[in-house]
Design a protein around this motif. Structure first.
Motif, PDB file in Angstrom:
ATOM      1  N   GLN A   1       0.949  -1.299   0.218  1.00  0.00           N
ATOM      2  CA  GLN A   1       0.288  -0.203  -0.036  1.00  0.00           C
ATOM      3  C   GLN A   1       0.625   1.261   0.278  1.00  0.00           C
ATOM      4  O   GLN A   1       1.682   1.185   1.047  1.00  0.00           O
ATOM      5  N   THR A   2       0.573   2.268  -0.931  1.00  0.00           N
ATOM      6  CA  THR A   2       1.025   3.253  -1.271  1.00  0.00           C
ATOM      7  C   THR A   2      -0.009   4.683  -0.950  1.00  0.00           C
ATOM      8  O   THR A   2      -1.115   3.951  -1.063  1.00  0.00           O
ATOM      9  N   GLN A   3       0.769   5.662  -1.606  1.00  0.00           N
ATOM     10  CA  GLN A   3      -0.327   7.390  -1.506  1.00  0.00           C
ATOM     11  C   GLN A   3      -0.938   6.662  -2.959  1.00  0.00           C
ATOM     12  O   GLN A   3      -1.619   7.610  -3.591  1.00  0.00           O
ATOM     13  N   ASP A   4      -0.299   6.018  -3.902  1.00  0.00           N
ATOM     14  CA  ASP A   4      -1.148   5.696  -5.258  1.00  0.00           C
ATOM     15  C   ASP A   4      -1.516   4.802  -5.077  1.00  0.00           C
ATOM     16  O   ASP A   4      -2.330   4.314  -6.697  1.00  0.00           O
TER      17      ASP A   4
ATOM     18  N   TRP B   1      -3.627   0.075  -3.659  1.00  0.00           N
ATOM     19  CA  TRP B   1      -2.542  -0.511  -3.422  1.00  0.00           C
ATOM     20  C   TRP B   1      -2.621  -1.809  -4.200  1.00  0.00           C
ATOM     21  O   TRP B   1      -3.754  -1.721  -4.894  1.00  0.00           O
TER      22      TRP B   1
ATOM     23  N   GLU C   1      -5.308   7.260  -7.989  1.00  0.00           N
ATOM     24  CA  GLU C   1      -5.043   8.587  -8.353  1.00  0.00           C
ATOM     25  C   GLU C   1      -5.890   8.390  -9.882  1.00  0.00           C
ATOM     26  O   GLU C   1      -6.832   9.305 -10.167  1.00  0.00           O
TER      27      GLU C   1
END
Lengths: 138, 335
Positions: free
Chosen positions: B94-97, B99, B114
């Motif tokens: 999981q990242t800000q972009d 998961w 996004e």
């Protein structure tokens, strides 16, 4: 001796398996088959010594069952599943032999979100044919 | 390895390229509106789209605005996209972009945050009729609902005059039978198996699926007279009839005031349940239904919403009309 820490924990037996949920942290716990039987009795307030005596009469019970039980109870306390309580359950009901059909392991499993296990570059470092995250062979 | 970590958006753009190669052309799709959000569901095959459409009839929308979110569903060997030799068991990134979540033998899920696209790659070996009751899609609704501050749970919901109860029970306990009995008796109905909850203001149940399922013997007794969508072919649910209930009256929403745990008895009877066993049941069965993830946020959310609700065991008798009427009177009187 012990009781369920009801300020933090939910407990139920689901199809013979103990399920414990810490609703404050969201952590989720399961146990081995025999562990479920033991945990259910502990939650009901049965003295661990009494439980130990019941386990010892089961066919094939290992010598070190006392240590296993001690360690299991320590884990339950450490995870705040059990807290001190009164001994209220004194029924001399024997433990069903089938409870040990999967062995005498007394284990507590903790489940949470799956952790990141792989950190790979999906574009630059992977094998184009095989997909991600298979690394390219140099 | 850590130095190789890059934004997930690269994975999703690579995934889109692969999908275009594998499934060229426009994907069959339809839209649903759920809790004022427009969701576009795209499928790699017309058959999958058709089956999913059958169970979501009530929410289908003809709104052509840009959708708030897109679900992409296809069946394939997930190893083509995520090297299965490289991962064992289960992992999640999981990242800000977004998961990505993979379970061995269960394919993978992903969210491109996004573009707001949820992806679901399901292994080919899965039974094709899964989409009839949308269990193949319920994972996507589960993840989407979490992102929206909602929660999808395994349970039914019925009520009277906008006041509702969640029905939660183990398989075979009569959950669907009771819920459908209430639907046929003209009571408020939201779902018989999978239920969206909102706890934003008060706790509310919101309808999603409009398909219901019954065992053939219960179907003969209840005679719901609903179009048949299909019959489950495999697994524990084998032989269950899946019917389209979209022609029936669904409640727009229900204010949830309690939990009913069905059981069987000689005559209808309701008794309070002490302790949190019903809530464990809801959490446990929901988590095993949806991608089998032990999601701590989900647990905390559901626990905080439901833990103070009173729970009751409802003993049903063989007369289903009597059961529904008894439950109607109980809700009217108690809530």
């Amino acid at each position: 001796m012990y009781k369920l820490n009801e300020e933090k924990m939910f407990f139920d037996m689901a199809d013979g398996q103990a399920v414990v949920i810490n609703f404050v942290t969201g952590m989720y716990y399961g146990t081995s088959m025999l562990g479920s039987v033991v945990l259910e009795r502990l939650v009901k307030g049965q003295d661990p010594e009494q439980i130990l005596a019941m386990l010892r009469v089961l066919p094939g019970c290992p010598e070190d069952i006392d240590k296993r039980l001690l360690s299991f109870v320590a884990q339950l306390i450490d995870k705040e599943i059990l807290i001190p309580g009164e001994t209220v359950f004194s029924e001399e009901e024997a433990v069903d032999e089938r409870s040990a059909s999967e062995g005498f392991e007394l284990t507590l499993d903790e489940f949470a979100e799956v952790q990141d296990l792989i950190l790979a570059d999906p574009v630059h470092d992977v094998d184009v044919e095989q997909g991600w995250p298979i690394f390219k062979e140099d | 390895m850590e130095n190789n970590s890059v934004p997930l958006e690269y994975f999703f753009s690579a995934l889109e390229r692969r999908l275009r190669r594998k499934f060229p052309g426009e994907w069959p799709s339809f839209r649903v509106e759920v809790y004022s959000k427009l969701i576009e569901l795209r499928f790699s095959s017309e058959q999958d789209a058709e089956m999913a459409r059958g169970s979501l009839q009530r929410c289908i929308s003809r709104d052509m605005r840009k959708p708030d979110v897109v679900f992409k569903y296809w069946q394939d060997d997930s190893g083509k996209y995520i090297g299965k030799e490289a991962v064992y068991g289960r992992w999640r990134k999981q990242t800000q972009d977004g998961w990505l979540s993979y379970a061995e033998g269960g394919g993978f899920y992903g969210l491109d945050a996004e573009k707001n696209i949820f992806y679901r790659c399901r292994p080919c070996k899965k039974t094709p009729d899964d989409l009839l009751i949308s269990h193949a899609l319920c994972d996507l609704f589960y993840f989407w609902s979490m992102a929206e501050g909602l929660a999808l749970i395994h349970g039914a919901a019925i009520g009277v005059n906008g006041i509702g109860m969640v029905i939660s029970g183990r398989s075979g306990a009569g959950k669907s039978t009771l819920a459908i009995s209430c639907l046929l008796a003209g009571m408020d109905f939201v779902a018989d198996d999978l239920l969206l909850l909102s706890g934003k203001n008060s706790l509310e149940a919101i309808p999603l699926y409009s398909s219901v399922s019954l065992n053939p013997d219960m179907n003969e007794l209840l005679c719901p007279d609903m179009p048949l969508l299909g019959i489950r072919q495999k697994g524990k649910q084998k032989g269950k009839l899946i019917m389209d209930a979209s022609g029936r009256h669904f409640a727009h929403k229900l204010a949830i005031c309690g939990i009913i745990v069905p059981a069987f008895g000689q005559k209808p009877m309701i008794s309070p349940i002490q302790g949190n066993a019903p809530l464990v049941r809801i959490l446990h069965s929901s988590m095993t239904q949806f991608s089998d993830e032990r999601n701590t946020m989900f647990v905390r959310t559901i626990a905080s919403w439901l833990r103070r609700l009173p729970a009751f065991e409802f003993k049903q008798c063989e007369d289903f009309r009597k059961n529904a009427e008894f439950l109607r009177q109980f809700i009217e009187k108690e809530f």
